[in-house]
Design a protein around this motif. Structure first.
Motif, PDB file in Angstrom:
ATOM      1  N   SER A 101      71.233  63.145  33.393  1.00 23.74           N
ATOM      2  CA  SER A 101      71.517  62.038  32.476  1.00 23.74           C
ATOM      3  C   SER A 101      71.793  62.583  31.083  1.00 23.74           C
ATOM      4  CB  SER A 101      70.350  61.056  32.447  1.00 23.74           C
ATOM      5  OG  SER A 101      70.127  60.479  33.724  1.00 23.74           O
ATOM      6  N   ASP A 138      72.073  54.354  32.477  1.00 26.06           N
ATOM      7  CA  ASP A 138      70.989  54.070  31.542  1.00 26.06           C
ATOM      8  C   ASP A 138      69.919  53.187  32.166  1.00 26.06           C
ATOM      9  OD1 ASP A 138      69.923  54.337  28.814  1.00 26.06           O
ATOM     10  OD2 ASP A 138      70.283  52.180  28.684  1.00 26.06           O
ATOM     11  N   TYR A 164      75.008  62.116  28.709  1.00 25.55           N
ATOM     12  CA  TYR A 164      74.851  61.584  27.355  1.00 25.55           C
ATOM     13  C   TYR A 164      75.469  62.518  26.319  1.00 25.55           C
ATOM     14  CZ  TYR A 164      71.397  58.287  29.248  1.00 25.55           C
ATOM     15  OH  TYR A 164      70.765  57.299  29.950  1.00 25.55           O
ATOM     16  N   TYR A 219      74.064  56.662  23.451  1.00 27.90           N
ATOM     17  CA  TYR A 219      73.790  57.663  24.479  1.00 27.90           C
ATOM     18  C   TYR A 219      73.612  59.046  23.870  1.00 27.90           C
ATOM     19  CZ  TYR A 219      75.505  53.882  27.422  1.00 27.90           C
ATOM     20  OH  TYR A 219      75.692  52.664  28.017  1.00 27.90           O
ATOM     21  N   CYS A 237      79.898  55.335  21.541  1.00 34.97           N
ATOM     22  CA  CYS A 237      78.795  55.746  22.413  1.00 34.97           C
ATOM     23  C   CYS A 237      77.655  56.464  21.676  1.00 34.97           C
ATOM     24  CB  CYS A 237      79.314  56.654  23.529  1.00 34.97           C
ATOM     25  SG  CYS A 237      80.362  55.820  24.738  1.00 34.97           S
ATOM     26  N   LEU A 259      78.072  55.019  32.361  1.00 35.56           N
ATOM     27  CA  LEU A 259      76.943  55.271  31.462  1.00 35.56           C
ATOM     28  C   LEU A 259      76.011  54.073  31.396  1.00 35.56           C
ATOM     29  CD1 LEU A 259      78.980  57.038  28.664  1.00 35.56           C
ATOM     30  CD2 LEU A 259      77.066  58.094  29.892  1.00 35.56           C
TER      31      LEU A 259
END
Length: 653
Positions: free
Chosen positions: A578, A536, A582, A594, A591, A532
């Motif tokens: 993505s 990003d 997320y 995200y 997290c 992740l």
């Protein structure tokens, strides 16, 4: 250009390790403590090269500031007896950040994801090392104005070279003897948050924050404009100093018309209701500087989806009993107003275009419609006849069960289509087909391939829900083996159709999240966090719906578009991957960063879907690509429907 003179800076470099050629141009820029000794100005052209056929002179200077930054100044002068006007890309400056894809380890240590915003006076570049790390390079404009950028690519590298960037100043009118100055400062920073803090500290720099740059239905356009007040924070490129700049109340214009706003504590708070779908450009004018933000208003999501599904059924389905394509959903050319097919590459009757069927099945599950369901049934007859062996699970590349190219990417998309058909029809044979398809994928070596869209969590859950525990367990073991391979590789990503890209990292992150959800084993959560963080780095945060939480991609318009044009595709629908990763972090501790970005990322692809139900496979964003005029949405509705599918599935209904 008439004449260009380069002057090296005097004094010590501080945080910069620099090399110059005999002509005074910068050829290497590194951080003295970087173990990889990454050169941040590596390109085919030389950094700072001025590109123009106009009869201008230029003096390029560099100096080190008291803040530890490198200040570069480009002073353009008209030394002729006649006025000089510039338009569009007539004048450009090369900034050659190393944004290309090669061996994964080279990418991780020596290449960067380059986020460019040419937003008038408040322009910047945020260059993030692809593998992450604490030393990244930022550029913020301090004098002048930029209107856009172009790209010159090494076409021999095909999809793997993003190219050299060329920044274009605003259109100029210089009378004899007049000059125009572009200046920027280069500095080191750790991550996106620190970059925004440093950029936002430059006097007069305008930072735009909004929950969404693409709004739906009756949602208003809301944003906050903050104005830089001086360098007041300690950070690697921006030392503490006492003086501060007090901004004056600005004027804000929407598509050229001044609008009201609330002015509080040096910030402008805008809540605007334009009323109709379309693009809305906001210009913020303060202290003689002009900055901008760009928003898009769309119909509500359900209306947008309905129009798109009807367009597919009515305009993109082949009705020709004499053709193998009978029933297929095909490319639609919005210029020629007709369907298109070619057996070549990404223009055929299968592959990514299966997303149209998946979209209709998902939509119909929530919004029943007999005519659309009839179209979908006709499409499924085509799929099982031409593209998919329901007994063996084999997926074919094109009609006639053609397998000129054994392409593993195709398998998960058929499995997703079958899962959607099962949930729509409640017919267990579709679930059985999805299972066979995924088993065939892994039998063909899928464990070592980062395919897009494998429905790991969904397939196991649905199989268990139907009492198919044996099949669920078999798939779970395949998924575990796959995830273990991804963990073993870590950041050493294997090359796929492109050497390295966002749609290799995004599936890796999503699959590890899925395995954590299925098993509860912390090792998968830990491995997901690593993926992740790398993912990003692809995501932009510019104040423009084209790029805000849209991942860097720069080749899809060539392979899937009518114009066959390489170049930054902002947006491209696979940016939604993505968002999938997320969203799946919601069950992973630590997290929330995200998870909060998921819906914005899904919304980022919606500008590819038009209000009449048509669509575009890619927006080629830069002004020019290798001299070719760009800045357009490709006229082909081709493979983009996966983007709307994921938006509806995870952030819509």
């Amino acid at each position: 250009m008439k004449n260009v003179i380069y002057q090296r800076p005097a004094g010590t470099a501080g945080e910069f390790e620099l090399e110059w050629n005999d002509g005074g141009q910068l050829v290497s820029l590194a951080h003295p403590q970087d173990a990889a000794h990454m050169n941040w100005v590596k390109g085919k052209a030389l950094w700072g090269t001025v590109k123009s056929e106009l009869d201008l002179s230029a003096e390029v200077t560099a100096e080190f500031t008291e803040r530890g930054t490198l200040l570069e100044t480009y002073a353009f002068k008209n030394e002729t007896d006649f006025d000089i006007y510039t338009l569009g890309t007539d004048l450009g400056i090369y900034v050659t950040f190393p944004d290309f894809y090669t061996d994964a380890q080279i990418c991780m240590n020596s290449c960067c994801n380059t986020h460019i915003w040419c937003g008038g006076s408040s322009s910047y570049i945020c260059a993030l090392r692809m593998g992450g790390g604490s030393r990244n390079l930022g550029l913020v404009l301090t004098q002048g104005s930029l209107q856009g950028y172009s790209v010159e690519r090494d076409l021999e590298q095909r999809s793997n070279d993003r190219g050299d960037f060329i920044l274009h100043p605003e259109n100029l009118h210089l009378r004899p003897g007049e000059s125009y100055v572009i200046s920027w400062e280069l500095f080191w920073f750790q991550g996106k948050k620190e970059f925004e803090e440093i950029a936002g500290s430059f006097p007069g720099f305008v930072t735009i924050h909004a929950d969404h740059f693409l709004v739906l239905g009756e949602e208003p356009i809301c944003f906050r404009a903050s104005f830089g007040r001086g360098w007041l924070t300690d950070s690697p490129g921006c030392v503490k100093r006492a003086e501060a700049f007090s901004p004056e109340k600005p004027h804000i214009f929407r598509n050229g018309r001044e609008i009201p706003f609330v002015w509080e504590n040096g910030e402008a708070l805008v809540e605007d209701r334009p009323g109709t779908p379309g693009e809305y450009r906001y210009e913020i004018v303060s202290g003689g500087k002009r900055s901008r933000a760009v928003f898009l208003a769309c119909s509500d999501l359900r209306t947008l989806a309905e129009k798109r599904c009807r367009f597919i059924a009515e305009k993109q389905q082949c009705h020709d009993e004499k053709s193998h394509l009978d029933g297929a959903y095909l490319i639609y050319d919005t210029e020629e107003k007709q369907q298109y097919y070619s057996h070549r590459y990404d223009h055929d009757g299968g592959r990514e275009r299966v997303g149209m069927g998946a979209l209709l099945a998902l939509y119909l599950r929530h919004c029943p419609d007999p005519e659309l369901e009839k179209s979908l049934d006709f499409y499924m007859e085509y799929v099982t006849r031409e593209l998919f062996d329901t007994d063996t699970g084999e997926v074919f590349n094109d009609v006639c069960r053609n397998q000129d190219w054994k392409r593993l990417y195709n398998y998960p998309w058929i499995s997703l289509l079958c899962l959607e058909m099962f949930q729509l029809k409640k017919d267990a044979r579709f679930l059985e087909w999805a299972y066979r398809c995924l088993k065939a994928y892994y039998n063909d070596g899928g464990h070592h391939f980062y395919a897009i869209g494998i429905p790991m969590y969904e397939s196991v859950s649905l199989l268990r829900g139907q009492g198919m525990e044996k099949e669920a367990q078999e798939l779970l073991e395949c998924f575990r083996k796959h995830a273990d391979y991804i963990m073993e590789c870590g950041k050493n990503y294997p090359p796929h159709e492109v050497n390295y890209e966002q749609s290799i990292v995004a599936p890796a992150a999503a699959y590890l999240c899925d395995l954590y959800r299925l098993t509860g084993e912390e090792k998968y959560a830990q491995a997901a966090r690593i993926q992740l963080a790398v993912l990003d780095l692809f995501q932009g945060f510019q104040p423009d719906y084209h790029m805000n939480e849209v991942a860097i991609r720069h080749w899809d318009g060539y392979w899937f578009g009518k114009r066959e044009c390489y170049g930054d595709t902002f947006p491209h629908y696979w940016s939604a991957l993505s968002g999938v990763a997320y969203r799946d972090t919601e069950t992973i501790a630590g997290c929330p960063y995200y998870a909060r970005k998921a819906e914005k990322t899904f919304r980022g692809v919606l500008s590819m879907f038009m209000e009449d139900g048509s669509a575009s496979c890619a927006c080629v964003y830069p002004m020019r690509i290798n001299g070719r005029l760009a800045g357009f949405y490709d006229p082909w509705a081709n493979d983009q429907d996966w983007g709307l599918y994921f938006m509806l599935k995870y952030a819509g209904f």
